[in-house]
Design a protein around this motif. Structure first.
Motif, mmCIF file in Angstrom:
data_model
loop_
_atom_site.group_PDB
_atom_site.id
_atom_site.type_symbol
_atom_site.label_atom_id
_atom_site.label_comp_id
_atom_site.label_asym_id
_atom_site.label_seq_id
_atom_site.Cartn_x
_atom_site.Cartn_y
_atom_site.Cartn_z
ATOM 1 N N ILE A 28 43.059 51.538 -26.009
ATOM 2 C CA ILE A 28 43.657 51.245 -24.640
ATOM 3 C C ILE A 28 43.061 51.996 -23.025
ATOM 4 C CG2 ILE A 28 45.127 52.284 -23.457
ATOM 5 C CD1 ILE A 28 46.726 53.719 -26.078
ATOM 6 N N ARG A 29 43.197 50.670 -23.100
ATOM 7 C CA ARG A 29 42.481 49.757 -21.521
ATOM 8 C C ARG A 29 43.245 49.275 -21.313
ATOM 9 N NH1 ARG A 29 37.993 47.187 -24.966
ATOM 10 N NH2 ARG A 29 38.309 45.322 -23.470
ATOM 11 N N VAL A 30 43.313 49.771 -19.425
ATOM 12 C CA VAL A 30 44.656 48.846 -18.448
ATOM 13 C C VAL A 30 43.324 48.018 -17.229
ATOM 14 C CG1 VAL A 30 45.939 48.527 -16.726
ATOM 15 C CG2 VAL A 30 46.250 50.181 -18.802
ATOM 16 N N GLN A 31 43.468 46.619 -16.820
ATOM 17 C CA GLN A 31 42.362 46.343 -16.335
ATOM 18 C C GLN A 31 42.528 45.138 -15.937
ATOM 19 O OE1 GLN A 31 39.869 46.143 -19.504
ATOM 20 N NE2 GLN A 31 40.422 43.723 -19.929
ATOM 21 N N GLU A 32 41.933 44.523 -14.106
ATOM 22 C CA GLU A 32 42.049 43.639 -13.953
ATOM 23 C C GLU A 32 41.482 42.176 -15.180
ATOM 24 O OE1 GLU A 32 41.351 43.399 -10.160
ATOM 25 O OE2 GLU A 32 43.225 45.229 -9.135
ATOM 26 N N ALA A 33 40.585 42.412 -15.112
ATOM 27 C CA ALA A 33 39.704 41.583 -15.982
ATOM 28 C C ALA A 33 39.970 41.339 -17.420
ATOM 29 C CB ALA A 33 37.991 41.894 -16.252
ATOM 30 N N ASP A 34 39.543 39.258 -17.501
ATOM 31 C CA ASP A 34 40.139 38.828 -19.023
ATOM 32 C C ASP A 34 39.618 40.056 -20.088
ATOM 33 O OD1 ASP A 34 41.824 37.082 -20.375
ATOM 34 O OD2 ASP A 34 40.660 35.892 -20.190
ATOM 35 N N PHE A 35 40.258 39.133 -20.867
ATOM 36 C CA PHE A 35 39.320 40.189 -22.689
ATOM 37 C C PHE A 35 39.621 38.759 -23.276
ATOM 38 C CE2 PHE A 35 44.335 40.771 -22.273
ATOM 39 C CZ PHE A 35 44.625 39.592 -23.137
ATOM 40 N N SER A 36 38.618 39.154 -24.719
ATOM 41 C CA SER A 36 38.337 38.496 -25.608
ATOM 42 C C SER A 36 38.356 38.903 -26.753
ATOM 43 C CB SER A 36 36.664 38.238 -25.865
ATOM 44 O OG SER A 36 36.211 37.659 -26.728
ATOM 45 N N LEU A 37 40.154 37.797 -27.070
ATOM 46 C CA LEU A 37 40.842 38.143 -28.753
ATOM 47 C C LEU A 37 38.953 38.549 -30.007
ATOM 48 C CD1 LEU A 37 42.702 38.301 -31.129
ATOM 49 C CD2 LEU A 37 43.373 36.145 -30.708
ATOM 50 N N ALA A 38 38.358 36.904 -29.473
ATOM 51 C CA ALA A 38 37.912 37.467 -30.797
ATOM 52 C C ALA A 38 36.349 38.399 -30.477
ATOM 53 C CB ALA A 38 35.855 36.364 -30.527
ATOM 54 N N ASP A 39 36.542 38.971 -29.722
ATOM 55 C CA ASP A 39 35.912 40.347 -29.840
ATOM 56 C C ASP A 39 36.102 41.648 -30.603
ATOM 57 O OD1 ASP A 39 33.487 38.477 -28.199
ATOM 58 O OD2 ASP A 39 33.177 39.156 -26.826
ATOM 59 N N GLU A 40 37.696 41.257 -29.978
ATOM 60 C CA GLU A 40 38.005 42.953 -29.964
ATOM 61 C C GLU A 40 38.634 41.999 -31.882
ATOM 62 O OE1 GLU A 40 38.655 45.472 -27.844
ATOM 63 O OE2 GLU A 40 37.869 44.364 -26.129
ATOM 64 N N TYR A 41 38.829 41.564 -31.945
ATOM 65 C CA TYR A 41 39.480 41.442 -33.633
ATOM 66 C C TYR A 41 37.830 41.629 -34.225
ATOM 67 C CZ TYR A 41 40.290 38.804 -38.286
ATOM 68 O OH TYR A 41 39.719 39.091 -39.472
ATOM 69 N N ALA A 42 36.880 40.974 -34.405
ATOM 70 C CA ALA A 42 35.555 41.358 -34.625
ATOM 71 C C ALA A 42 35.601 42.810 -34.858
ATOM 72 C CB ALA A 42 34.343 40.822 -34.108
ATOM 73 N N LEU A 43 35.726 44.124 -33.670
ATOM 74 C CA LEU A 43 36.035 45.168 -34.331
ATOM 75 C C LEU A 43 36.406 45.955 -34.768
ATOM 76 C CD1 LEU A 43 35.416 46.293 -29.856
ATOM 77 C CD2 LEU A 43 33.253 46.080 -31.502
ATOM 78 N N LEU A 44 37.143 45.143 -35.094
ATOM 79 C CA LEU A 44 38.505 44.951 -36.548
ATOM 80 C C LEU A 44 38.124 45.042 -37.681
ATOM 81 C CD1 LEU A 44 42.012 46.036 -34.332
ATOM 82 C CD2 LEU A 44 40.113 47.597 -34.647
ATOM 83 N N ALA A 45 38.065 43.664 -37.569
ATOM 84 C CA ALA A 45 38.007 43.281 -39.154
ATOM 85 C C ALA A 45 36.965 43.566 -39.977
ATOM 86 C CB ALA A 45 37.973 41.593 -38.883
ATOM 87 N N GLY A 46 36.082 44.248 -38.865
ATOM 88 C CA GLY A 46 34.888 44.033 -40.823
ATOM 89 C C GLY A 46 35.015 45.450 -40.994
#
Length: 151
Positions: free
Chosen positions: A5-23
């Motif tokens: 869980i993160r609350v942040q001003e910066a944008d995020f990368s769907l691809a990067d976050e997905y890669a952490l779970l899909a593998g």
């Protein structure tokens, strides 16, 4: 269940976050939801999102824990942006990972419905006419009611 869980001003990368779970070997489905700043037919210029630091993350954690009690989830990622946002900016990322798609889909809807109603975020929309805080929507309350009634 692994929870991010993160609350942040910066944008995020769907691809990067997905890669952490899909593998992960136990994961058979990852459902992704990305909420975007959308125009209200030709009038929205942007929005500002504010939150209650510490309390927001705690409430998001409670919502995710409730989902984990209802469905067999391997992992959940919630990233919610705050601050000044422009049209088409990403606002929220929700990833639910499970062995089976039904659990991942249902948990995703459940988490978003609760987040829209219970997470301490405040939204101010800016238009050509000025800025105004947005009131809670009846449609969000109705979406939440189905989970409160046990569906």
């Amino acid at each position: 269940m692994d929870v991010t869980i993160r609350v942040q001003e910066a944008d995020f990368s769907l691809a990067d976050e997905y890669a952490l779970l899909a593998g992960r070997p136990e994961v058979g489905a990852v459902v992704a939801f990305v909420g975007l700043v959308r125009d209200v037919p030709g009038r929205l210029a942007g929005m500002t999102l504010e939150h209650y630091p510490g309390m927001t993350e705690k409430q998001l954690g409670k919502i995710v824990a409730q989902a984990g009690e209802r469905w067999p989830l391997s992992a959940v990622t919630v990233i919610h942006r705050v601050g000044e946002l422009k049209l088409s900016d990403q606002i929220v990322l929700l990833l639910t990972a499970s062995a089976h798609r039904d659990a991942a889909y249902a948990a995703s809807q459940f988490i978003m419905d609760w987040l829209k109603n219970d997470a301490p975020f405040w939204k101010k929309e800016t238009t050509g006419e000025g800025a105004a805080w947005v009131e809670a929507k009846d449609s969000d309350a109705k979406a939440l009611a189905r989970w409160q009634q046990g569906q």
